[in-house]
Design a protein around this motif. Structure first.
Motif, PDB file in Angstrom:
ATOM      1  N   ASN A 305      27.872  23.427  54.965  1.00 37.49           N
ATOM      2  CA  ASN A 305      28.123  22.083  54.762  1.00 37.49           C
ATOM      3  C   ASN A 305      26.592  21.301  54.930  1.00 37.49           C
ATOM      4  N   HIS A 306      27.192  19.769  54.765  1.00 35.26           N
ATOM      5  CA  HIS A 306      25.900  18.952  55.541  1.00 35.26           C
ATOM      6  C   HIS A 306      25.639  18.610  56.423  1.00 35.26           C
ATOM      7  N   ARG A 307      26.218  19.964  57.413  1.00 35.10           N
ATOM      8  CA  ARG A 307      26.455  20.016  59.157  1.00 35.10           C
ATOM      9  C   ARG A 307      25.253  21.373  59.544  1.00 35.10           C
ATOM     10  N   HIS A 308      25.351  21.590  57.915  1.00 37.62           N
ATOM     11  CA  HIS A 308      24.129  22.647  57.943  1.00 37.62           C
ATOM     12  C   HIS A 308      24.758  24.373  58.867  1.00 37.62           C
ATOM     13  N   GLN A 309      26.168  24.298  58.418  1.00 36.96           N
ATOM     14  CA  GLN A 309      27.693  25.586  58.375  1.00 36.96           C
ATOM     15  C   GLN A 309      28.000  26.380  57.685  1.00 36.96           C
ATOM     16  N   ARG A 310      27.522  27.356  57.727  1.00 36.94           N
ATOM     17  CA  ARG A 310      28.627  28.043  56.538  1.00 36.94           C
ATOM     18  C   ARG A 310      30.095  27.919  56.742  1.00 36.94           C
ATOM     19  N   THR A 326      29.084  35.482  30.673  1.00 32.14           N
ATOM     20  CA  THR A 326      29.746  34.272  29.737  1.00 32.14           C
ATOM     21  C   THR A 326      30.648  34.858  28.853  1.00 32.14           C
ATOM     22  N   ASP A 327      30.206  36.652  28.994  1.00 38.14           N
ATOM     23  CA  ASP A 327      31.360  37.578  28.271  1.00 38.14           C
ATOM     24  C   ASP A 327      32.973  37.471  28.971  1.00 38.14           C
ATOM     25  N   ILE A 328      33.348  36.921  29.342  1.00 37.69           N
ATOM     26  CA  ILE A 328      34.595  37.130  30.393  1.00 37.69           C
ATOM     27  C   ILE A 328      36.187  37.508  29.782  1.00 37.69           C
ATOM     28  N   VAL A 329      36.334  38.145  30.333  1.00 32.64           N
ATOM     29  CA  VAL A 329      37.326  39.144  30.008  1.00 32.64           C
ATOM     30  C   VAL A 329      39.156  38.461  30.719  1.00 32.64           C
ATOM     31  N   PHE A 330      38.702  38.160  31.919  1.00 37.45           N
ATOM     32  CA  PHE A 330      39.789  37.731  32.721  1.00 37.45           C
ATOM     33  C   PHE A 330      39.158  36.664  33.643  1.00 37.45           C
ATOM     34  N   LYS A 331      40.502  35.806  33.860  1.00 36.68           N
ATOM     35  CA  LYS A 331      40.506  34.968  34.675  1.00 36.68           C
ATOM     36  C   LYS A 331      42.240  34.122  35.440  1.00 36.68           C
ATOM     37  N   ASP A 332      41.564  34.041  36.364  1.00 30.03           N
ATOM     38  CA  ASP A 332      42.996  33.671  37.226  1.00 30.03           C
ATOM     39  C   ASP A 332      42.377  32.792  38.647  1.00 30.03           C
ATOM     40  N   VAL A 333      43.663  31.860  38.801  1.00 28.86           N
ATOM     41  CA  VAL A 333      43.350  31.445  40.241  1.00 28.86           C
ATOM     42  C   VAL A 333      44.054  31.852  40.874  1.00 28.86           C
ATOM     43  N   ILE A 334      42.823  32.018  42.310  1.00 28.43           N
ATOM     44  CA  ILE A 334      43.691  32.727  44.111  1.00 28.43           C
ATOM     45  C   ILE A 334      43.190  31.563  45.126  1.00 28.43           C
ATOM     46  N   THR A 335      44.761  31.016  45.704  1.00 30.38           N
ATOM     47  CA  THR A 335      44.434  30.338  46.416  1.00 30.38           C
ATOM     48  C   THR A 335      44.276  30.479  47.771  1.00 30.38           C
ATOM     49  N   VAL A 336      43.219  30.062  49.006  1.00 32.25           N
ATOM     50  CA  VAL A 336      42.589  30.172  50.009  1.00 32.25           C
ATOM     51  C   VAL A 336      44.016  28.837  51.034  1.00 32.25           C
ATOM     52  N   LYS A 337      44.758  30.321  51.931  1.00 32.32           N
ATOM     53  CA  LYS A 337      45.454  29.188  53.300  1.00 32.32           C
ATOM     54  C   LYS A 337      44.767  28.299  54.394  1.00 32.32           C
ATOM     55  N   GLY A 338      44.822  27.672  54.805  1.00 28.74           N
ATOM     56  CA  GLY A 338      44.324  27.025  55.569  1.00 28.74           C
ATOM     57  C   GLY A 338      43.906  26.009  55.430  1.00 28.74           C
ATOM     58  N   GLY A 339      42.789  25.401  56.876  1.00 31.92           N
ATOM     59  CA  GLY A 339      41.590  25.046  56.744  1.00 31.92           C
ATOM     60  C   GLY A 339      40.237  25.023  56.416  1.00 31.92           C
ATOM     61  N   THR A 340      39.839  24.505  57.311  1.00 33.36           N
ATOM     62  CA  THR A 340      37.968  24.412  56.664  1.00 33.36           C
ATOM     63  C   THR A 340      38.234  25.524  57.942  1.00 33.36           C
ATOM     64  N   ARG A 341      37.601  26.592  57.689  1.00 31.92           N
ATOM     65  CA  ARG A 341      36.918  27.429  58.613  1.00 31.92           C
ATOM     66  C   ARG A 341      35.355  28.036  58.809  1.00 31.92           C
ATOM     67  N   VAL A 342      35.203  28.030  59.762  1.00 33.49           N
ATOM     68  CA  VAL A 342      33.337  28.021  60.061  1.00 33.49           C
ATOM     69  C   VAL A 342      33.134  29.789  60.823  1.00 33.49           C
TER      70      VAL A 342
END
Length: 356
Positions: A305-310, A326-342
């Motif tokens: 981020n802008h504070r140089h934190q990972r 570019t030869d993608i055979v599968f895609k799906d969306v996952i969701t990370v729960k919670g807020g921002t973690r340093v």
């Protein structure tokens, strides 16, 4: 007594011609062309310092002589299969065509090598193009007309034998490109994990890449089946687990390189359209099937981020399985729960891959 390479009369490395002559009953040879007329060094200067070079009278050493094409044409006509070897001549500060101080402003092969390739293609014979050197090149017609293109890059001491073994099928190639080979020099720098920074830029159809990051062929084919993400919703301390079956659907045993990419869909910073997060190389006999399991730590979905934190930001991420970037055979969306973690200093930075 041990002799140095300068004292020994034995050759340091075998050439492609020598390994071919050992492997095949009949090999006809013609040089075709040179790459450079001479090898000389020039004092390195900053590219913009034109004034420093005005007092020097220099001509390009790139060879444009096509007189060797006549002999090469005869060899081509007398052959059942044509192997055209092209590429670079390594050397620092313009003593070669690639190396420190030997930059290029084109994706074209140095000199008249492309014309030599085209001469072979005009014959109608099966043409194999072998490229050795330190940079990618646009090979023109060969990319659609050649029977095969093999990139040997800087092949090393036993590279000639390795290339010969691959052409003979003693080894089934399984390498994958660690860069993209762009269609046009105007697209350089071209890289697979670029960012989208404009929504109104027209598509340049002459840009793009025929051979993107992660691309590579073999003498067999593979199918991906039953791709499954274990849990769509994950916590920061967990891992994204993906399993899939890979089947060899061809007639030759070989290795497949299964690639895992991720895209951060909503972020506080502009993120790449895809990033390689892991890959698994699996060996399969004809008709054989194996299961691969990827365990991707959520930590690896991080950004700086802008504070140089990972940090890892909660939200949606697109998970992709592909044979290349570019030869993608599968895609799906996952969701990370919670807020921002340093992330801590010892964050989890390895995607574990197992073959079941």
């Amino acid at each position: 007594m041990i002799l140095s390479s300068e004292q020994s009369e034995a050759p340091v490395v075998a050439t492609l011609r020598e390994t071919f002559e050992q492997a095949f009953t009949s090999v006809c040879y013609a040089k075709g062309c040179n790459i450079l007329t001479e090898r000389h060094s020039n004092a390195p200067v900053f590219p913009g310092d034109v004034d420093l070079a005005l007092s020097q009278s220099l001509n390009s050493p790139i060879d444009k002589d096509t007189s060797g094409f006549h002999e090469a044409g005869g060899v081509i006509q007398d052959s059942d299969v044509v192997v055209v070897c092209v590429g670079d001549l390594a050397g620092l500060f313009q003593t070669g065509t690639v190396g420190e101080g030997s930059d290029a402003d084109s994706l074209d092969l140095p000199g008249v090598q492309q014309a030599l390739v085209d001469l072979a293609l005009d014959s109608g014979k099966p043409v194999v193009v072998i490229v050795t050197g330190g940079r990618p090149y646009s090979l023109g017609r060969a990319e659609s007309e050649a029977a095969a293109i093999l990139y040997g890059w800087a092949p090393g001491q036993v590279g000639a034998q390795a290339i010969t073994d691959a052409l003979l099928g003693h080894v089934n190639p399984s390498g994958r490109l660690t860069l993209s080979i762009p269609k046009n020099v105007g697209a350089v720098p071209y890289y697979y994990n670029h960012k989208l920074k404009s929504g109104g830029t027209p598509i340049a159809y002459h840009f793009g890449s025929n051979y993107p990051f992660g691309y590579g062929l073999s003498y067999t084919t593979f199918e991906y089946e039953d791709v499954n993400i274990e849990a769509i919703d994950v916590e920061h301390e967990e891992s994204v687990v993906i399993t899939l079956n890979v089947r060899n659907t061809g007639q030759v045993a070989g290795h497949e390189v299964v690639q895992l990419y991720v895209r951060d869909l909503v972020s506080s910073l502009v993120r790449p359209i895809r990033e390689l997060k892991g890959f698994g190389k699996v060996y399969l006999e004809p008709g054989e099937q194996k299961t691969l399991r990827f365990s991707l730590p959520v930590d690896m979905l991080n950004l700086t981020n802008h504070r140089h934190q990972r940090v890892v930001e909660a939200g949606d991420f697109e998970v992709m399985i592909g044979k290349s970037s570019t030869d993608i055979v599968f895609k799906d969306v996952i969701t990370v729960k919670g807020g921002t973690r340093v992330l801590p200093e010892q964050w989890r930075m390895v995607c574990d891959i197992s073959i079941l």
